[in-house]
Scaffold this active site. Structure first.
Site, PDB file in Angstrom:
ATOM      1  N   MET A  62      -9.436  -1.134  -0.378  1.00  0.00           N
ATOM      2  CA  MET A  62      -9.005  -0.634  -1.685  1.00  0.00           C
ATOM      3  C   MET A  62      -9.332   0.851  -1.780  1.00  0.00           C
ATOM      4  O   MET A  62     -10.505   1.240  -1.727  1.00  0.00           O
ATOM      5  CB  MET A  62      -9.676  -1.417  -2.814  1.00  0.00           C
ATOM      6  CG  MET A  62      -9.207  -2.852  -2.922  1.00  0.00           C
ATOM      7  SD  MET A  62     -10.047  -3.781  -4.239  1.00  0.00           S
ATOM      8  CE  MET A  62     -11.601  -4.191  -3.442  1.00  0.00           C
TER       9      MET A  62
ATOM     10  N   GLN B  51      -9.565   0.328   8.256  1.00  0.00           N
ATOM     11  CA  GLN B  51      -8.123   0.351   8.035  1.00  0.00           C
ATOM     12  C   GLN B  51      -7.606   1.767   8.224  1.00  0.00           C
ATOM     13  O   GLN B  51      -8.071   2.706   7.573  1.00  0.00           O
ATOM     14  CB  GLN B  51      -7.704  -0.144   6.657  1.00  0.00           C
ATOM     15  CG  GLN B  51      -6.170  -0.290   6.627  1.00  0.00           C
ATOM     16  CD  GLN B  51      -5.599  -0.639   5.279  1.00  0.00           C
ATOM     17  OE1 GLN B  51      -5.719   0.124   4.343  1.00  0.00           O
ATOM     18  NE2 GLN B  51      -4.949  -1.789   5.188  1.00  0.00           N
TER      19      GLN B  51
ATOM     20  N   CYS C 248       0.960  -0.236   2.046  1.00  0.00           N
ATOM     21  CA  CYS C 248       0.768   0.613   0.870  1.00  0.00           C
ATOM     22  C   CYS C 248       2.086   1.265   0.462  1.00  0.00           C
ATOM     23  O   CYS C 248       2.763   1.883   1.281  1.00  0.00           O
ATOM     24  CB  CYS C 248      -0.276   1.695   1.159  1.00  0.00           C
ATOM     25  SG  CYS C 248      -0.600   2.772  -0.242  1.00  0.00           S
TER      26      CYS C 248
ATOM     27  N   HIS D  36       0.323  -9.481   2.372  1.00  0.00           N
ATOM     28  CA  HIS D  36       0.338  -9.483   0.917  1.00  0.00           C
ATOM     29  C   HIS D  36       1.620 -10.194   0.499  1.00  0.00           C
ATOM     30  O   HIS D  36       2.718  -9.754   0.839  1.00  0.00           O
ATOM     31  CB  HIS D  36       0.313  -8.039   0.401  1.00  0.00           C
ATOM     32  CG  HIS D  36       0.175  -7.927  -1.085  1.00  0.00           C
ATOM     33  ND1 HIS D  36      -0.451  -6.857  -1.675  1.00  0.00           N
ATOM     34  CD2 HIS D  36       0.578  -8.731  -2.098  1.00  0.00           C
ATOM     35  CE1 HIS D  36      -0.429  -7.020  -2.997  1.00  0.00           C
ATOM     36  NE2 HIS D  36       0.198  -8.141  -3.270  1.00  0.00           N
TER      37      HIS D  36
ATOM     38  N   GLY E 124      -8.997  -8.739  -3.382  1.00  0.00           N
ATOM     39  CA  GLY E 124      -9.266  -7.324  -3.613  1.00  0.00           C
ATOM     40  C   GLY E 124      -9.796  -7.053  -5.000  1.00  0.00           C
ATOM     41  O   GLY E 124     -10.998  -7.065  -5.245  1.00  0.00           O
TER      42      GLY E 124
END
Length: 330
Positions: free
Chosen positions: A14, A65, A95, A166, A228
């Site tokens: 995050m 990441q 993202c 996701h 998250g």
């Protein structure tokens, strides 16, 4: 086959949140959870002035990441990550922010599976730690199941054995990053389908999961779950993970007060190095989420943590006095 981490439960990368201080805090509540750094770009690591790879070994297992799309740069950074002791390198292909798209990485890479495969292949050639990919189920109008299968197939053939998915598609135009976390509908079944189609792969599901009970249900269909924002707002959920998810009944479960006292010692060391208590305190706002007095705790930290001349340990003691005196929490 590369040795895998036990990713039955993971905390998501995050941005601006899961820094090394946040991860240290989380580790006090769960021994087994796999923690992920916030996304760090290859440019920051290679050209930045700070040490973007710094972490505390007590955070492990921890994965880096990476954000990037240049195979050589990613390979260089992956090699550095292995040398520094990271347990995994994860490539961000999920993202949706404009800044990330302009840098030609993140979710827009889903439209370029051959490039993602080249990036994975380059990193695997120079490291022995796992190289994984975190993606969406699709982007914009490329949201068919066939599109996702093609993406997984091409990247799998480059040697990627673990996909964190996701369960929402990303709209690269028209929605903000915040809206992309909520507006596109969740499609857990599509992730389950991928696991059924590729049983040899490790599939981790991400998106909208809020409880340990929900996590247990997902684990009937996939290999792991990733939470998250729910962990950030209610971090003490992690105290259940080792017992419920990993069936570890030997590791002690720390109370919130015990967690806080361990972090207080960590903050003291951070301050000795010239750091500010707020660097750590800001991640602890949700520690007493759901309990009486949680608002008092949050207000005390937010008001005093930024401007007070007290030490972090003193600030924590002040903020938690309500709980210590009334013994309202274990």
């Amino acid at each position: 086959m590369t040795k895998k981490l036990d990713r039955r439960f993971c905390v998501a990368p995050m941005l601006d949140w899961t820094d090394r201080h946040c991860r240290y805090f989380y580790r006090q509540m769960s021994k087994h959870t796999v923690l992920y750094t916030e996304m760090i770009t290859t440019g920051a690591i290679i050209h930045g002035k700070g040490d973007y790879l710094r972490f505390n070994t007590s955070e492990q297992p921890v994965a880096l990441q990476l954000g990037g799309s240049d195979p050589d740069a990613l390979a260089h950074c992956a090699k550095l990550a292995e040398e520094r002791g990271y347990d995994e390198v994860n490539l961000n292909v999920g993202c949706p922010s404009d800044r990330v798209q302009n840098g030609m990485f993140g979710a827009c890479l889903m439209a370029k599976p051959e490039l993602v495969a080249e990036c994975v292949r380059a990193m695997k050639q120079v490291t022995s730690i796992p190289i994984t990919v975190k993606s969406r189920i699709g982007i914009d109008d490329f949201d068919s199941f066939e599109f996702l299968v093609e993406f997984i197939t091409v990247v799998k053939d480059a040697g990627c054995e673990t996909f964190i998915i996701h369960a929402r598609k990303a709209w690269l135009t028209g929605l903000s990053p915040k809206e992309n976390r909520d507006v596109p509908p969740l499609d857990y079944d599509r992730v389950y389908q991928i696991k059924r189609m590729f049983p040899e792969l490790e599939i981790i599901i991400n998106g909208g999961i809020k409880t340990i009970d929900e996590s247990v249900e997902h684990l009937k269909h996939v290999d792991g779950v990733m939470l998250g924002r729910e962990i950030y707002s209610n971090p003490y959920l992690l105290a259940e993970v080792d017992t419920v998810i990993y069936q570890d009944t030997d590791s002690p479960v720390l109370s919130r007060i015990q967690v806080m006292d361990k972090v207080a010692s960590y903050i003291t060391e951070h301050e000795k190095e010239g750091g500010r208590a707020w660097h750590v305190l800001r991640h602890m706002m949700g520690l007493f989420q759901g309990l009486p007095g949680a608002k008092i705790w949050r207000r005390s930290l937010s008001i005093n943590g930024v401007k007070s001349d007290k030490t972090g340990a003193q600030l924590l003691a002040d903020a938690s006095s309500f709980y210590r005196s009334d013994n309202l929490t274990k």
